[in-house]
Design a protein around this motif. Structure first.
Motif, short mmCIF file in Angstrom:
data_model
loop_
_atom_site.label_atom_id
_atom_site.label_comp_id
_atom_site.label_asym_id
_atom_site.label_seq_id
_atom_site.Cartn_x
_atom_site.Cartn_y
_atom_site.Cartn_z
N ASP A 105 0.87 -0.86 0.42
CA ASP A 105 0.40 0.39 0.27
C ASP A 105 1.05 0.89 -0.12
O ASP A 105 2.58 1.09 0.49
CB ASP A 105 -0.67 -0.23 1.77
CG ASP A 105 -2.25 -1.26 1.38
OD1 ASP A 105 -2.80 -1.54 1.22
OD2 ASP A 105 -1.59 -2.36 1.90
N GLY A 106 0.45 2.31 -0.82
CA GLY A 106 1.55 3.15 -0.87
C GLY A 106 1.65 2.98 -2.38
O GLY A 106 1.97 2.94 -2.79
N ASP A 107 2.28 4.76 -2.76
CA ASP A 107 3.31 5.14 -3.47
C ASP A 107 4.53 4.44 -3.54
O ASP A 107 5.26 4.54 -2.36
CB ASP A 107 3.39 6.49 -3.78
CG ASP A 107 3.93 7.27 -5.62
OD1 ASP A 107 2.97 7.50 -5.91
OD2 ASP A 107 5.44 6.69 -5.13
N ALA A 108 5.35 3.78 -4.59
CA ALA A 108 5.77 3.26 -5.33
C ALA A 108 7.34 4.02 -4.79
O ALA A 108 8.64 3.49 -4.89
CB ALA A 108 5.63 2.57 -6.62
N GLY A 109 7.61 5.15 -4.71
CA GLY A 109 8.91 6.25 -5.15
C GLY A 109 8.37 6.39 -3.31
O GLY A 109 9.63 7.06 -2.74
N LEU A 110 8.22 5.42 -2.13
CA LEU A 110 8.05 6.33 -0.97
C LEU A 110 9.00 5.40 0.01
O LEU A 110 9.61 4.02 -0.68
CB LEU A 110 6.72 6.40 -0.61
CG LEU A 110 5.60 7.34 -0.20
CD1 LEU A 110 4.29 6.76 -0.19
CD2 LEU A 110 6.26 8.88 -0.08
N PRO A 111 10.01 5.55 1.08
CA PRO A 111 10.22 4.65 1.56
C PRO A 111 9.43 3.68 2.18
O PRO A 111 8.47 3.06 2.66
CB PRO A 111 10.97 5.60 2.49
CG PRO A 111 10.92 7.12 2.65
CD PRO A 111 10.07 7.41 1.58
N VAL A 112 10.12 1.85 2.58
CA VAL A 112 9.37 0.61 2.64
C VAL A 112 9.36 0.61 3.86
O VAL A 112 10.55 0.97 4.30
CB VAL A 112 9.71 -0.13 1.49
CG1 VAL A 112 9.11 -1.86 2.22
CG2 VAL A 112 9.98 0.35 0.07
#
Length: 278
Positions: A21-28
């Motif tokens: 969940d969340g944008d692919a460019g964000l830290p995991v």
């Protein structure tokens, strides 16, 4: 079944379910669950976390949509499941948040693969939960029981305060349904991993900045367990919440604030509150 689930197969042939969940460019941010739950234990927190992180959840072996091999399980195997998941997804380094058994797995990751862990949040967990005999008794009782009914009620009493149990709202019922459909091999196997785990002497090897969250009224992993964790991990921060065991559910707003602040998204933690469960 959750239509957003994906699957990978571990080195020993177990299918493990996961979702992003969340944008692919964000830290995991990797979330690791407690025994008797699946990745939906974080449902109420994910919308807020996913504004700042690419949230990765998974069903531990023996739980949810993942495979349930015969028991016992080992902490090493549970930890390797996570490492193999990160490898399969091409993720070199992630934040890790684990609660209860998920927190024990998170400790293992911090000790054994520190290069894969950025920041570490250990919630309602412990480095050791002995003596072993209590787990052997619990495993034998569960495997001899006719079904999951009694075990499910015991889990609920250990997880939530009386006011939530008496109200028996939608949150409690959702966790109850999950418990009833969890294979007993998954719970018993995970109990065996807890029985055999002792990280007390290796905590000092954890290099990641660490936040320890404990519950004032937790009878599973007590406040003392949390204090010992924080004392054993160099530089760890300790926070005590007035909760029982599933602190992310009982005080979701404060829990998310602590996590976001610690992971470097503190200003965002003061935005709109999460509705309290119950």
């Amino acid at each position: 079944m959750d239509s957003n689930l994906s699957f990978f197969t571990t080195g020993d042939g177990v299918s493990v379910a996961y979702r992003f969940d969340g944008d692919a460019g964000l830290p995991v941010l990797l979330l690791s669950n407690s025994i008797g739950t699946d990745l939906h234990m974080w449902d109420a927190q994910v919308p807020r976390l996913a504004r700042h992180f690419r949230v990765l959840r998974y069903d531990a072996r023996g739980h949810g949509a993942s495979g349930a091999p015969a028991m016992p399980y080992s902490l090493d195997r549970l930890g390797r499941d996570v490492v193999e998941l990160l490898d399969a997804l091409g993720l070199e380094r992630v934040h890790v948040l684990g609660l209860s058994l998920g927190g024990i797995v998170a400790q293992w990751l911090g000790v054994h693969v520190p290069e894969r862990v950025d920041r570490l949040v250990l919630s309602n967990t412990a480095a050791w939960l002995g003596p072993a005999g209590q787990w052997d008794q619990a495993i034998a009782g569960l495997m001899a029981a006719p079904d999951m009914t009694a075990t499910a009620e015991t889990f609920l009493r250990n997880w939530f305060p009386a006011r939530m149990l008496e109200a028996r709202g939608a949150t409690i019922e959702a966790f109850h349904r999950t418990l009833l459909r969890t294979p007993r091999e998954g719970i018993a196997g995970s109990w065996a991993a807890v029985r055999d785990a002792d990280l007390r002497r290796t905590l000092r090897l954890i290099e990641s900045p660490t936040l320890v969250i404990a519950g004032e009224h937790d009878t599973v992993t007590s406040a003392r367990h949390g204090e010992e964790l924080a004392a054993g991990i160099p530089g760890a921060r300790f926070e005590l919440l007035p909760v029982v065991h599933l602190s992310n559910v009982e005080q979701g707003d404060r829990f998310v604030e602590l996590v976001l602040e610690f992971l470097g998204a503190g200003a965002a933690a003061r935005k709109e509150p999460v509705a309290q469960a119950g």
